[in-house]
Design a protein around this motif. Structure first.
Motif, PDB file in Angstrom:
ATOM      1  N   LEU A 585      17.179 -65.152   2.097  1.00 27.38           N
ATOM      2  CA  LEU A 585      17.640 -66.322   2.251  1.00 27.38           C
ATOM      3  C   LEU A 585      18.454 -66.087   0.772  1.00 27.38           C
ATOM      4  N   VAL A 586      17.329 -65.779  -0.274  1.00 27.40           N
ATOM      5  CA  VAL A 586      18.048 -65.847  -1.646  1.00 27.40           C
ATOM      6  C   VAL A 586      17.554 -65.032  -2.602  1.00 27.40           C
ATOM      7  N   SER A 587      18.069 -64.306  -3.092  1.00 24.93           N
ATOM      8  CA  SER A 587      17.149 -63.272  -4.375  1.00 24.93           C
ATOM      9  C   SER A 587      17.580 -63.098  -5.793  1.00 24.93           C
ATOM     10  N   GLY A 588      16.964 -62.443  -6.126  1.00 26.56           N
ATOM     11  CA  GLY A 588      17.654 -62.342  -7.876  1.00 26.56           C
ATOM     12  C   GLY A 588      17.421 -63.577  -8.957  1.00 26.56           C
ATOM     13  N   ILE A 589      16.154 -64.314  -8.124  1.00 28.58           N
ATOM     14  CA  ILE A 589      16.120 -65.753  -9.234  1.00 28.58           C
ATOM     15  C   ILE A 589      15.521 -65.927 -10.171  1.00 28.58           C
ATOM     16  N   ALA A 590      15.986 -65.802 -11.287  1.00 26.80           N
ATOM     17  CA  ALA A 590      15.194 -65.579 -12.236  1.00 26.80           C
ATOM     18  C   ALA A 590      14.062 -66.717 -12.896  1.00 26.80           C
ATOM     19  N   GLY A 622      18.145 -70.443 -15.428  1.00 26.38           N
ATOM     20  CA  GLY A 622      20.013 -69.565 -14.600  1.00 26.38           C
ATOM     21  C   GLY A 622      19.951 -69.653 -13.642  1.00 26.38           C
ATOM     22  N   LEU A 623      20.051 -70.567 -13.190  1.00 25.26           N
ATOM     23  CA  LEU A 623      20.412 -70.419 -11.296  1.00 25.26           C
ATOM     24  C   LEU A 623      21.315 -70.579 -11.507  1.00 25.26           C
ATOM     25  N   THR A 624      22.092 -69.506 -10.595  1.00 26.21           N
ATOM     26  CA  THR A 624      24.094 -69.821 -10.237  1.00 26.21           C
ATOM     27  C   THR A 624      23.742 -71.065  -9.377  1.00 26.21           C
ATOM     28  N   MET A 625      25.082 -71.158  -9.488  1.00 19.44           N
ATOM     29  CA  MET A 625      25.930 -72.277  -8.262  1.00 19.44           C
ATOM     30  C   MET A 625      25.501 -72.091  -6.737  1.00 19.44           C
ATOM     31  N   LEU A 626      25.161 -70.306  -5.834  1.00 22.32           N
ATOM     32  CA  LEU A 626      24.995 -70.036  -5.454  1.00 22.32           C
ATOM     33  C   LEU A 626      23.478 -70.674  -4.561  1.00 22.32           C
ATOM     34  N   GLN A 627      22.797 -69.188  -5.707  1.00 23.16           N
ATOM     35  CA  GLN A 627      21.724 -70.335  -5.944  1.00 23.16           C
ATOM     36  C   GLN A 627      20.849 -71.523  -5.559  1.00 23.16           C
ATOM     37  N   THR A 628      21.697 -72.136  -6.545  1.00 23.49           N
ATOM     38  CA  THR A 628      21.609 -74.025  -6.401  1.00 23.49           C
ATOM     39  C   THR A 628      20.965 -74.108  -5.141  1.00 23.49           C
ATOM     40  N   LEU A 630      21.389 -72.387  -1.451  1.00 26.87           N
ATOM     41  CA  LEU A 630      20.606 -71.451  -1.261  1.00 26.87           C
ATOM     42  C   LEU A 630      19.170 -71.831  -1.140  1.00 26.87           C
ATOM     43  N   ILE A 631      18.901 -72.437  -2.341  1.00 29.15           N
ATOM     44  CA  ILE A 631      17.734 -73.327  -2.835  1.00 29.15           C
ATOM     45  C   ILE A 631      17.499 -74.397  -2.403  1.00 29.15           C
ATOM     46  N   ASP A 632      18.646 -74.990  -2.260  1.00 35.78           N
ATOM     47  CA  ASP A 632      18.109 -76.860  -1.131  1.00 35.78           C
ATOM     48  C   ASP A 632      18.502 -76.855   0.034  1.00 35.78           C
ATOM     49  N   GLN A 633      19.320 -75.451   0.354  1.00 32.61           N
ATOM     50  CA  GLN A 633      19.432 -75.732   2.106  1.00 32.61           C
ATOM     51  C   GLN A 633      18.157 -75.320   2.493  1.00 32.61           C
ATOM     52  N   PHE A 634      17.477 -74.177   1.783  1.00 33.97           N
ATOM     53  CA  PHE A 634      16.707 -73.849   2.521  1.00 33.97           C
ATOM     54  C   PHE A 634      15.464 -74.887   2.352  1.00 33.97           C
ATOM     55  N   ILE A 635      15.140 -76.307   1.031  1.00 37.59           N
ATOM     56  CA  ILE A 635      14.197 -76.994   1.032  1.00 37.59           C
ATOM     57  C   ILE A 635      14.986 -78.452   2.546  1.00 37.59           C
ATOM     58  N   ARG A 636      16.437 -78.376   2.542  1.00 40.79           N
ATOM     59  CA  ARG A 636      17.021 -79.488   3.371  1.00 40.79           C
ATOM     60  C   ARG A 636      16.310 -78.483   5.170  1.00 40.79           C
ATOM     61  N   ASN A 637      16.390 -77.302   5.274  1.00 42.12           N
ATOM     62  CA  ASN A 637      15.973 -76.683   6.358  1.00 42.12           C
ATOM     63  C   ASN A 637      14.997 -76.287   7.154  1.00 42.12           C
ATOM     64  N   HIS A 638      13.579 -76.036   5.933  1.00 41.54           N
ATOM     65  CA  HIS A 638      12.651 -75.620   6.144  1.00 41.54           C
ATOM     66  C   HIS A 638      11.108 -76.377   5.396  1.00 41.54           C
TER      67      HIS A 638
END
Length: 644
Positions: A585-590, A622-628, A630-638
């Motif tokens: 779902l999301v990658s490259g999370i520092a 240093g999350l990007t807006m897209l990473q933020t 997608l993580i929020d989407q993962f929390i809501r859906n899973h």
């Protein structure tokens, strides 16, 4: 002119007396004369002259006999003996009996003046020397008394530390019992009385500590009516049964700015003195409090016109003699026998009253009574209602993990029960070294450290420094019964968020914890953790061919399980999150790791697997807006459930 030396002339020959007086009248002296030796003795004792010029051979009583008859304890006059004998035998005899000098008749006026001046100078030097010696003795006595008081202060501090630990156990367990007991239960009232007595004892200990540290008192508006009434309740048990107490406390509010413990101290000193005055035959101790208004006529140099609360303490004891009543407020002045008083009680009372802006006056009828009138400035002020002793329904709680360290096992266990009732997860230790070892194993598990100050081995401040070296963001509360080296001010420099003086009640402990954890709780509310469903994984850039089970996740970080032997302790990493259907779902999370908790640690509140696995916690960076998003989407859906 009243400081002129006083000279008494005594010679049975009126002509000689007159001629000596005429010579001395030219100088700066007050001269009195008599021709009768017995009259001279009376004048010596009554008038206390500075110098007596005394003839040797007189009827009724010779000069030698008069020297023998003088009461030297109450008379410090110098003597010049006048003799008409040619030999010096009379002069030598006079000197041996205490005369300062002698004159042989006939003598010249200048010789008389020189002898008088020399003798008066010698007397003054002797007097000054005696005063210096007396002052030295007084200073030595004051130093010894001061050292005694300092020793008492040190002893008070030690007693306070141990007693506060005991009092904390009593106070805490009484509150725990009240929390489990219905208000209608008969024992509920008994427990409330235990709490009331414990709080009174806590105030007494604070007074001991203030005395030992010589602290300035904390003054605030207080209602004298209730403070005086409370003091009398405490005094009743310590007074002999043959002394009755009469209370005349006005119903009109008498509010003043003072320290309640100092008012108790005033009452203790005055009532104790009254009891000593009546101890032989008993009597009546009367306490009266009423509001008064002093106009310009009633006021004096010590009091300005205005509104005052007048406190009158009267006893029916032996009274105070008129010649000493003006000295009773002097430091170290006492009429009590050795072992029954230091002479500091009334001096302390006087100092407290003066510090408040009032005054104290003493009145006495020897053999009948003694009265002390205390005037304290009366003010119009609103006094905050005293908080309830204990109300469990209003205690703030939480779900954080708290590490408690106290070498007193019963106290540690009591605090653990209190915090567990408030919803916290608690790890409690009686040894600071064991607590530090547990902390170093899992430093990110704990949200708060509560530690005692005085412990064998590592002290509370030592433990705080060791913990801060690993986790500078961990809040710390330091508890102490008494310590001169730590205060609210210097505790901040040690990284300690709050300092609590023992004994501490549940209300104070609960509120202090929430105040300290407020920033942490705010962060938790902003970024709560959520449980992850089965078959969700984390892929690490350091181990791209391995999948690790996701444990929980928030908007600021996550935790995953790994085999201890398969993953090294890299502090920085990049992660990818895989959903249950196998999608990245999301990658490259520092991120950087913040904790590694072994599965066999038995840490409450942390979802762990069997032994051999480790829970690694990481914090996003240093999350990007897209990473933020997608993580929020993962929390809501899973996400399965909210953990905090």
């Amino acid at each position: 002119m009243e400081n002129r030396p006083r000279i008494l002339i005594c010679d049975d020959e009126p002509l000689m007396t007159k001629s000596i007086k005429a010579v001395l009248d030219t100088g700066n002296y007050r001269v009195q004369s008599t021709n009768c030796s017995r009259h001279a003795l009376t004048l010596i004792h009554a008038e206390s002259p500075d110098l007596v010029i005394l003839d040797v051979m007189m009827p009724e009583m010779t000069g030698f006999e008069l020297l023998d008859a003088v009461d030297r304890e109450h008379c410090d006059a110098a003597f010049i003996i006048v003799t008409g004998e040619a030999s010096v035998d009379s002069a030598i005899k006079a000197i041996r009996k205490g005369a300062s000098d002698y004159l042989r008749k006939p003598f010249e006026p200048d010789e008389l003046i020189i002898r008088v001046e020399n003798v008066l100078k010698q007397r003054q030097m002797k007097h000054d020397h005696v005063c210096v010696r007396a002052e030295k003795r007084q200073l030595e006595n004051q130093l010894r008394q001061s050292q005694k008081m300092e020793a008492i202060g040190t002893l008070a501090g030690g007693i306070a530390h141990d007693f506060n630990n005991v009092l904390s156990i009593i106070l805490g367990n009484a509150e725990l019992a009240l929390a489990d007991m219905p208000s209608e239960d008969a024992a509920h009232l008994n427990l409330e009385r235990i709490l009331t007595a414990s709080l009174r004892a806590r105030e007494m200990i604070q007074q001991l500590l203030s005395f030992s540290r010589k602290e300035e008192s904390g003054r605030k508006p207080l209602r004298l009516n209730s403070v005086i009434t409370e003091s009398l309740k405490l005094m009743r048990a310590s007074l002999p049964t043959n002394i009755s107490i009469k209370r005349k406390i006005s119903t009109t509010e008498c509010i003043t700015i003072a320290d309640a413990t100092q008012i108790h101290q005033i009452m203790l000193n005055l009532c104790t003195n009254a009891a000593h005055a009546m101890e032989s035959g008993g009597g009546v101790l009367t306490i009266r409090l009423d509001p008064v208004t002093l106009d310009s006529a009633a006021a004096n140099t010590e009091l300005a016109p205005g509104n005052y609360a007048r406190l009158v303490v009267t006893d029916t004891g032996h009274g105070i003699q008129k010649d000493i009543i003006n000295r009773i407020f002097d430091p170290y002045f006492t009429t009590k026998e050795t072992g029954k008083g230091t002479g500091m009680g009334l001096s302390v009372v006087h100092g407290i009253i003066k510090g408040i802006g009032g005054t104290i006056r003493a009145f006495s009828g020897p053999g009948r009574f003694t009265e002390f009138h205390l005037y304290l400035p009366r003010v119009d002020a609103i006094i905050d209602a005293e908080p309830a002793i204990f109300n469990q329904q209003q205690l703030p709680g939480g779900h954080e993990h708290i590490l408690i360290v106290d070498d007193e096992e019963m106290l540690m266990d009591m605090m653990r029960q209190v915090l567990e009732q408030l919803g916290y997860t608690v790890s409690a230790y009686t040894d600071s070294a064991d607590a530090l070892k547990a902390f170093l194993t899992c430093p990110r598990v704990y949200d708060l450290l509560i530690t005692d100050m005085t412990m064998p081995g590592m002290t509370g401040t030592g433990l705080a420094k060791a913990v801060k070296a690993v986790r500078n963001d961990l809040p710390i509360i330091l508890c102490t019964g008494f310590n001169e080296q730590i205060s609210q001010e210097n505790s901040q420099s040690l990284g300690i968020q709050s300092l609590i003086m023992k004994p501490v009640g549940m209300q104070q402990l609960a509120e202090t914890i929430r105040n300290v954890l407020m920033p942490v709780s705010t962060e938790h509310r902003k970024n709560p953790r959520f449980g992850a469903p089965a078959d969700t994984f984390v892929i690490s850039s350091t181990h791209p061919y391995e999948r690790f089970s996701l444990v929980d996740i928030s908007a600021s970080g996550l935790a995953y399980r790994h085999e201890m032997a398969s993953v090294s302790g890299h502090s920085s990493d990049q992660l990818a999150i895989m959903t249950p259907d196998g999608e990245i779902l999301v990658s490259g999370i520092a991120c950087h790791s913040v904790s590694d908790i072994p599965g066999d640690s038995c840490v409450p509140g942390m979802p762990l697997s069997k032994a051999g696995q480790t829970r690694r916690g990481v914090h996003f960076e240093g999350l990007t807006m897209l990473q933020t998003e997608l993580i929020d989407q993962f929390i809501r859906n899973h996400a399965t459930e909210r953990l905090h």
